[in-house]
Design an enzyme around this catalytic site. Structure first.
Site, PDB file in Angstrom:
ATOM      1  N   LYS A 191      28.146  33.420  40.503  1.00 41.49           N
ATOM      2  CA  LYS A 191      29.417  33.340  41.222  1.00 41.49           C
ATOM      3  C   LYS A 191      30.327  34.493  40.811  1.00 41.49           C
ATOM      4  CE  LYS A 191      28.896  28.423  40.319  1.00 41.49           C
ATOM      5  NZ  LYS A 191      28.089  28.632  39.088  1.00 41.49           N
ATOM      6  N   ASP A 237      21.785  27.626  37.496  1.00 42.07           N
ATOM      7  CA  ASP A 237      23.118  27.966  38.002  1.00 42.07           C
ATOM      8  C   ASP A 237      23.957  28.556  36.875  1.00 42.07           C
ATOM      9  OD1 ASP A 237      25.339  27.098  40.318  1.00 42.07           O
ATOM     10  OD2 ASP A 237      26.134  27.074  38.280  1.00 42.07           O
ATOM     11  N   TYR A 243      31.193  32.308  32.988  1.00 44.55           N
ATOM     12  CA  TYR A 243      30.550  31.532  31.922  1.00 44.55           C
ATOM     13  C   TYR A 243      30.209  32.412  30.712  1.00 44.55           C
ATOM     14  CZ  TYR A 243      29.735  28.084  35.678  1.00 44.55           C
ATOM     15  OH  TYR A 243      29.867  27.204  36.724  1.00 44.55           O
ATOM     16  N   HIS A 246      33.747  32.119  43.835  1.00 40.69           N
ATOM     17  CA  HIS A 246      33.947  31.005  42.909  1.00 40.69           C
ATOM     18  C   HIS A 246      35.104  30.080  43.293  1.00 40.69           C
ATOM     19  CE1 HIS A 246      32.823  29.966  38.493  1.00 40.69           C
ATOM     20  NE2 HIS A 246      33.115  28.875  39.171  1.00 40.69           N
TER      21      HIS A 246
END
Length: 273
Positions: A78, A48, A53, A111
């Protein structure tokens, strides 16, 4: 059945491995490679990540160098909040494919439920039709967001990923998702490390000679939630999957239910988009 062998079926006929590796806050190349390689060697088949990120390129490189075939790995990403406009979402989908260096993504999520979430959903539906994405879902959506989406969606969301742990059980939202055939996925299952400080969890960890993290993951497994614990430690990655040799009794679950509710992450109902 071992949790690493367990898949949960989506409403579109596809499925997702129940146990995955989260990569939130993993941005160091050596840590990402060590974590992903350890996970895949242990038997994880679900990774994931997300655009926000800022590690997708490294995640993609780690997957490629692992020796495990792409088609055997389930990848989730996402679309971040500032790209939820229709055109921006389409561009971000292509960015995800480029950064991960793959021909398709198994699952992409909206998200957070921003004001432009329905535009993002339209772009995701088109990405499914174009073969860029296998399944689409949402993250941090509350019941009212799901109800709004279900009224207009041509493709039903397969999953809702939200903060969910023994200190935040979200029973109404979980029940709504179950009733509407939307898989529930837990993030923050370990309460971002606060599980080590909660007496009820510590008591069960001592009872079963397991870590507090393993108790929380077992709780989620028993509830049939998808779980994606993150760790940069090879030892912890392996340990997190080692939850098949004990079970939580009804009394144990009742004990966990006495934990004072606490939300560790942002509240979707009061999130500043």
């Amino acid at each position: 059945m071992s949790i690493l062998k367990k898949d949960i079926k989506f409403n579109n006929g596809l499925s997702i491995p129940q146990m995955g590796l989260g990569t939130y806050k993993l941005t160091n190349k050596e840590e990402i490679v060590e974590s992903i390689h350890a996970a895949l060697k242990t038997g994880y088949r679900h990774i994931d990540t997300a655009v926000i990120y800022k590690n997708q390129k490294l995640v993609g490189e780690a997957i490629k160098s692992s020796g495990v075939r792409r088609e055997d790995i389930f990848i989730t990403s996402k679309i971040w909040n500032d790209s939820h406009g229709y055109n921006e979402s389409k561009q971000e989908i292509d960015l995800i494919l480029k950064e991960l260096d793959v021909e398709y993504i198994d699952l992409i999520l909206v998200h957070w439920p921003t004001p432009k979430r329905l535009e993002c959903w339209k772009a995701l539906e088109e990405a499914v039709q174009e073969g860029k994405v296998k399944s689409i879902g949402v993250s941090n959506f509350l019941i009212e967001h799901l109800e709004e989406l279900l009224k207009v969606a041509k493709i039903k969301p397969v999953i809702n990923q939200f903060e969910l742990h023994p200190a935040l059980t979200c029973k109404k939202l979980v029940n709504y998702c179950n009733a509407n055939d939307i898989v529930v996925e837990s993030w923050g299952t370990l309460i971002r490390g606060k599980c080590f400080e909660i007496d009820q969890i510590k008591e069960l960890a001592k009872k079963y000679q397991k870590s507090e993290a393993q108790v929380c993951l077992k709780w989620a497994q028993k509830n049939n939630f998808v779980i994606i614990p993150k760790s940069s430690s090879q030892k912890r990655v392996i340990e997190n999957a080692n939850i098949d040799d004990f079970d939580l009794t009804t009394q144990d679950l009742e004990l966990l239910a006495t934990i004072v509710e606490q939300r560790d992450g942002p509240d979707p109902a009061n999130f500043d988009f």
